[in-house]
Every structure is written in structure tokens, then in C-alpha cells.
Write an enzyme that holds these catalytic residues in place. Sequence first.
Site, short mmCIF file in Angstrom:
data_model
loop_
_atom_site.label_atom_id
_atom_site.label_comp_id
_atom_site.label_asym_id
_atom_site.label_seq_id
_atom_site.Cartn_x
_atom_site.Cartn_y
_atom_site.Cartn_z
N GLU A 138 -1.38 0.15 -9.06
CA GLU A 138 -2.78 0.07 -8.90
C GLU A 138 -3.37 1.48 -8.58
OE1 GLU A 138 -6.06 -2.43 -6.09
OE2 GLU A 138 -4.30 -3.28 -6.75
N ASP A 166 -9.08 -0.08 -9.94
CA ASP A 166 -10.11 -0.72 -8.95
C ASP A 166 -10.87 0.20 -8.69
OD1 ASP A 166 -11.03 -1.87 -6.80
OD2 ASP A 166 -9.31 -1.85 -5.27
N ASP A 205 -0.35 -0.17 -4.87
CA ASP A 205 -1.72 0.31 -4.59
C ASP A 205 -1.88 1.58 -3.99
OD1 ASP A 205 -4.57 0.69 -4.72
OD2 ASP A 205 -4.65 -1.25 -3.27
N LYS A 248 0.92 -1.21 -0.10
CA LYS A 248 0.05 -0.10 -0.12
C LYS A 248 0.97 1.14 0.01
CE LYS A 248 -4.28 -1.69 0.02
NZ LYS A 248 -5.23 -1.36 -0.85
N LYS A 297 -13.62 -6.88 -7.99
CA LYS A 297 -13.99 -7.19 -6.77
C LYS A 297 -15.75 -7.34 -6.83
CE LYS A 297 -10.86 -4.51 -3.95
NZ LYS A 297 -10.49 -3.23 -3.30
#
Length: 365
Positions: free
Chosen positions: A217, A242, A191, A163, A266
Site C-alpha cells: 500500500e 491510499d 503500508d 506499517k 476512506k
Amino acid sequence: MKIEAVWARSVRLSNTTLMTSYGSNAVERDHLFVAVATEDGTVGYGEGSPLPHFSGERAPEMQRVAAEVFAPALLGRDALDMEGAQQALRRALPHHGATKAALVSALFDLQGKRAGLPAHVLLGGAVATQVSVAGALGIEPIEVALQRVAELRAAGHRTVKMKVGADVDRDVRLVHAIREEHGFDVRIRADANGGYSVAQARRFAREVAEARLEYFEQPLAAHDIEGLVQLRASGLVPIAVDESLFSLQDAFDIARRGAADVFVIKLIKLGGLHVARKVVAIAEAAGIRCTAVSPYETALGVSANLHLVASSDVFAHDSELGVGVSSVAVPGVRELSFQGGRLVVPAAPGLGVEMPEGFFAPVAA
């Protein structure tokens, strides 16, 4: 085969999450579980564990929506008519993707049990019996992150998602620290959860170019599709989306504009397996790779994702499915088989995960 009953239950479970650019982590999370039954007694189960900061849903309210809005829309319908069920849910109430995802998973579970087939066969494929899964790092001190990478590798994970998005300097240092300590034996994906500005994202991509990230991401805000197009055109790093991908229409627009190399799939965003498989088809046609992500669900929710991954070879990257990110379980539910960095795709009819007897007894929709 008519739908005769729908049950929903919200349960709070211990479940440590990751620190991200959204903010601090949590030690407990609410999960929604549903069951759909037909007149012959067949019961299908599904899970929709929301990310409230992400999609705006919370499990206690989801339980009420499932009982008061979506259950009436499904009762009396043919349980084998998946498209009809999905459209009925859409007409009943817009958005609420995680709640819809739980109900759609339950229908796939039910259909598979009736047919004696695992859900991935109903989704159109059986290209994998095992799925490699990535581990993840939150936004944490570099020395802590490096220890976490070592632990993930020891557990069999060969891909690490880190992250980023709060501090470019720290993020760049961590990428290079992982490469220095582990070389290219571990794949790295970053991400930002939309936390970078365009200038910050370009700087990060440029300064880690030699580290050869698997992909970057959601570097920019969800709405900045043009910014994603330009960043991807720089050729510095593959781009994954995303937060920008919440619908079939989003997928088409992103593919048409050339804004991404990877779709992060997702189920809680898309409203379940049925729509997700359509998004996968767009990816297949456009040459876009996919990654299945469901980091904080129990075995029931993870199983739905495993069946989706097994239905198409477009899932070219390690999935992010609980193991290596978080660990959460419902007492009495058998855990999925994990060994050597891989989860085994259930071969039993439906999703392959059963809920404990009496789990839904207190609440009927």
C-alpha cells in the site's frame, strides 16, 4: 422532507494510534459528530474522525466549518436529494472531506430511518451480513510486532497490516519473521504511507516477493503515479493506493493509467458515502479491488463503512475498521458486534447506531 436543523460536536476520546512513517502515535484524538434533523423530527447521525497529518483537518475546526459553512448550505434542502446535498457542500467550500463525510453519513442515516431500510440497501446492495477485519502493526521492534501478530490471530484476525517505510532492512526482516513464525496462515499487507523512494520500494518488493504479500500500500509519494505504474508493471506485488486517492477524478486517472490493483477507500478523504460509492463503481468497471479503511472511528463511523462494504462485492480484502487497530468508544453508545474476526453489518434502519440522548444539546448550528 426539508432539513430543519444541523448540529455538530467535537469530542476528545482516548484512542491509541499506530507509529507510522509519518511519526509517533497518539493517545487521544478529537472526533467530529453531527446530527441532521428534518421538520418531522427524524434525526440522522454521522461521524468524521480526521487524520490531521493526512488530510489537514482537525475536529475543533471541523465543528466550526460544519456550523458556519455547511449547515447553512443544507438547511431547507430536501433531505432525500443526496446528489443535491453533495453538490451544495462542494459549492460551499472545497476539500474538507472528513466534515462532509460526517454530514453525508448523517443524511444516509436519516434517509434509512425514514424508509425503514439499512443504509447498505440505499447504497444499492446487500451482498454481506458480516465483514472480516484485519489487524495492524505499527513501526515497532520485531519481537514486539511478532507478539502483536500472535494476539491478533488469537482474536480471530486472519490478515495483518504492517506499517513500513522508515527502514527497509527492518521491514524486510519483519515480513520474513512473520512468515517463519506463522507460515501462510496469516495474510500480510504492507503500508509505507508514501515513505519509500522508488529504489527502496523496488528493493522491498523484490526481497519479500517469496512471502507473497496480499498487497503493498502506497509505497511511493502520493503524486508519483508514474512511479506506481512502473512498480506495478514489475509484477513483484499488487499495488494499493491510499494517499493518491482523494477524489472521483483521482480514481478515474489511477484506473486509466493502470497504477493500482487495489483502492483504499476512506470516507474522510472522499467526502462521504455518496462519492465513495461512485469510486467503487469505477473500481468495479476497471477490475480493481477495494479495501474499506477507517481505523480510528467509533461505532458510528465504522458502521458507515460496513454499509459501504455490504453494498458491493468489489471489497475482496479484509477491511480495517477499528477492531484490531484501535479501540475507541463514546460512553452510552452500543458497540458493534464482533466475533471470530468479523463485524456484523447493522440491520436496523439507517446506519444502525444511535447517539445518547442530549449528546448534541449544548451546540446547535
